[in-house]
Scaffold this motif. Structure first.
Motif, PDB file in Angstrom:
ATOM      1  N   GLY A  81     -26.417   2.365 -11.168  1.00  0.00           N
ATOM      2  CA  GLY A  81     -26.386   3.546 -12.020  1.00  0.00           C
ATOM      3  C   GLY A  81     -25.000   3.862 -12.546  1.00  0.00           C
ATOM      4  N   GLN A  82     -24.008   3.024 -12.207  1.00  0.00           N
ATOM      5  CA  GLN A  82     -22.662   3.204 -12.765  1.00  0.00           C
ATOM      6  C   GLN A  82     -22.424   2.132 -13.822  1.00  0.00           C
ATOM      7  N   ILE A  83     -21.929   2.545 -14.982  1.00  0.00           N
ATOM      8  CA  ILE A  83     -21.582   1.582 -16.030  1.00  0.00           C
ATOM      9  C   ILE A  83     -20.102   1.752 -16.341  1.00  0.00           C
ATOM     10  N   CYS A  84     -19.357   0.674 -16.197  1.00  0.00           N
ATOM     11  CA  CYS A  84     -17.914   0.705 -16.455  1.00  0.00           C
ATOM     12  C   CYS A  84     -17.643   0.112 -17.834  1.00  0.00           C
ATOM     13  N   VAL A  85     -17.073   0.924 -18.731  1.00  0.00           N
ATOM     14  CA  VAL A  85     -16.836   0.492 -20.105  1.00  0.00           C
ATOM     15  C   VAL A  85     -15.444  -0.134 -20.212  1.00  0.00           C
ATOM     16  N   VAL A  86     -15.356  -1.391 -20.655  1.00  0.00           N
ATOM     17  CA  VAL A  86     -14.067  -2.074 -20.827  1.00  0.00           C
ATOM     18  C   VAL A  86     -13.954  -2.570 -22.267  1.00  0.00           C
ATOM     19  N   LEU A 142     -14.881   5.104 -17.938  1.00  0.00           N
ATOM     20  CA  LEU A 142     -14.151   4.539 -19.069  1.00  0.00           C
ATOM     21  C   LEU A 142     -12.887   3.852 -18.550  1.00  0.00           C
ATOM     22  N   ALA A 143     -12.890   2.526 -18.506  1.00  0.00           N
ATOM     23  CA  ALA A 143     -11.730   1.761 -18.033  1.00  0.00           C
ATOM     24  C   ALA A 143     -11.063   1.122 -19.239  1.00  0.00           C
ATOM     25  N   LEU A 144     -10.606   1.956 -20.164  1.00  0.00           N
ATOM     26  CA  LEU A 144      -9.964   1.446 -21.376  1.00  0.00           C
ATOM     27  C   LEU A 144      -8.462   1.431 -21.185  1.00  0.00           C
ATOM     28  N   ASN A 145      -7.800   0.585 -21.950  1.00  0.00           N
ATOM     29  CA  ASN A 145      -6.346   0.474 -21.827  1.00  0.00           C
ATOM     30  C   ASN A 145      -5.669   1.799 -22.172  1.00  0.00           C
ATOM     31  N   ALA A 146      -4.516   2.056 -21.540  1.00  0.00           N
ATOM     32  CA  ALA A 146      -3.798   3.316 -21.748  1.00  0.00           C
ATOM     33  C   ALA A 146      -2.954   3.257 -23.014  1.00  0.00           C
ATOM     34  N   THR A 147      -3.537   2.713 -24.094  1.00  0.00           N
ATOM     35  CA  THR A 147      -2.868   2.660 -25.386  1.00  0.00           C
ATOM     36  C   THR A 147      -3.463   3.732 -26.284  1.00  0.00           C
ATOM     37  N   VAL A 148      -2.840   3.946 -27.445  1.00  0.00           N
ATOM     38  CA  VAL A 148      -3.358   4.966 -28.353  1.00  0.00           C
ATOM     39  C   VAL A 148      -4.791   4.630 -28.747  1.00  0.00           C
ATOM     40  N   GLN A 151      -7.259   5.066 -25.791  1.00  0.00           N
ATOM     41  CA  GLN A 151      -7.538   6.455 -25.445  1.00  0.00           C
ATOM     42  C   GLN A 151      -8.348   7.148 -26.538  1.00  0.00           C
ATOM     43  N   THR A 152      -8.089   6.789 -27.825  1.00  0.00           N
ATOM     44  CA  THR A 152      -8.902   7.327 -28.919  1.00  0.00           C
ATOM     45  C   THR A 152     -10.358   6.926 -28.718  1.00  0.00           C
ATOM     46  N   THR A 153     -10.558   5.654 -28.359  1.00  0.00           N
ATOM     47  CA  THR A 153     -11.914   5.156 -28.141  1.00  0.00           C
ATOM     48  C   THR A 153     -12.566   5.877 -26.970  1.00  0.00           C
ATOM     49  N   ALA A 154     -11.783   6.126 -25.891  1.00  0.00           N
ATOM     50  CA  ALA A 154     -12.326   6.820 -24.727  1.00  0.00           C
ATOM     51  C   ALA A 154     -12.803   8.218 -25.113  1.00  0.00           C
ATOM     52  N   ILE A 166     -24.691  13.096 -18.232  1.00  0.00           N
ATOM     53  CA  ILE A 166     -24.249  12.242 -17.130  1.00  0.00           C
ATOM     54  C   ILE A 166     -22.772  12.488 -16.861  1.00  0.00           C
ATOM     55  N   THR A 167     -22.296  12.005 -15.721  1.00  0.00           N
ATOM     56  CA  THR A 167     -20.871  12.122 -15.396  1.00  0.00           C
ATOM     57  C   THR A 167     -20.092  11.080 -16.201  1.00  0.00           C
ATOM     58  N   ILE A 168     -19.020  11.528 -16.843  1.00  0.00           N
ATOM     59  CA  ILE A 168     -18.160  10.593 -17.569  1.00  0.00           C
ATOM     60  C   ILE A 168     -16.772  10.683 -16.954  1.00  0.00           C
ATOM     61  N   THR A 169     -16.255   9.565 -16.454  1.00  0.00           N
ATOM     62  CA  THR A 169     -14.944   9.567 -15.812  1.00  0.00           C
ATOM     63  C   THR A 169     -14.056   8.535 -16.489  1.00  0.00           C
TER      64      THR A 169
END
Lengths: 199, 199
Positions: A81-86, A142-148, A151-154, A166-169
């Protein structure tokens, strides 16, 4: 002028299209391959052929796969039930090297970028929303890169999914393990200070 | 942990053996290849196969060739009696890019090195002496790198050929074209000063 023979010239030009290799290092790599043609170039060519024929995107998450579903999506124990977005498959591999996350992934295939004219429809974004419903997901990480762009995408994804209840982290930001404060940029120190924890 | 599928893991490991690529850049290059499997990976694999089957050393000079003799050795107009000695094929290509030298080459395949236990019998050195006689050479130009090993090898060859009564020359040392004195090392400035020319 007698440069390299024609097919070696072609080899150098193709090698130079790999990331991290320029014309000079492509020449060096090609000469290395030719010197080790039995031990390295033939196995490499055969492996490339095999991968080019077998590799495809997992229909569900976008990970590289040799079947319709990748090993992670085929594994029933990972339906937590957890989906990690990369952003990309390299990030998925990096997360897996961490050996902690037990859920599934969703590979976007890039980030939103106004400069490069990449909008939501160019990424695997609509698919994410339908997966949350289909798989009864309770959390999207949301495991996206800490770039502009990352973070915009996140932020875009968080806005997009907010109706689903749902919970979004997102991954914590702060001082990396083994990092020395003196070598960190001001932004990281600020983020680490804001997110400070009680001991 | 679900890392890359087995044949992609093999691809990454083979790529990491190329000079200039480490484990991380090999992963990046492999992912790039997989993304462009039709446009880049398949042509590259086919070219590698072709080169691995066709490439061999020129029987006379050691240049990379697709026949018994390389294009330079097969070209009768290049039998000028000048033989330019280089360490490797990359140096031969660099000389050819200069578009000035009209003679033939002799590729040593390395330099003498006491540390790496490379002696004259490990290089294409005995062959050079017999070529000078066979081809009625009048001049041997030593175009070896200006490193300790390169210059040691140059001295060894000059000693070895002194009985043959031919001219033995080496590339001039001095300020490179476009070079700024302030950025040159002391050795180069000293060499350029010693070899100064009257205007």
């Amino acid at each position: 002028m007698a440069g390299p023979p024609r097919d070696i010239e072609a080899l150098i030009n193709l090698m130079a299209r790999l990331p991290g290799l320029g014309p000079r290092s492509a020449r060096r790599a090609a000469l290395h391959l030719i010197r080790k043609r039995g031990a390295l170039m033939q196995p490499l060519a055969q492996t490339m052929m095999a991968v080019a024929q077998n590799a495809r995107d997992c229909l569900r998450c976008g990970n590289i796969s040799t079947g319709n579903l990748c090993p992670i999506c085929s594994d029933p124990t990972r339906g937590t039930g957890q989906i990690c977005v990369v952003e990309g498959v390299a990030d998925l591999w990096a997360m897996e090297r961490g050996r902690t996350f037990q859920g599934r992934y969703h590979v976007l295939g890039g980030t939103l970028s106004a400069l490069d004219d990449i909008g939501p429809e160019d990424l695997r974004l609509p698919k994410l929303k339908s997966r949350v419903a289909e798989e009864d997901a309770t959390e999207v990480i949301l495991a996206l890169n800490a770039t502009v762009d990352g973070q915009t995408t996140a932020h875009y994804i968080a806005d997009d999914l907010v109706d689903l209840g749902i919970t979004i982290t997102s991954l914590a930001q702060g001082v990396p393990i083994g990092g020395e404060l003196d070598y960190l940029d001001d932004g990281t120190i600020l983020a680490a200070l804001r997110a400070r924890r009680r001991l």
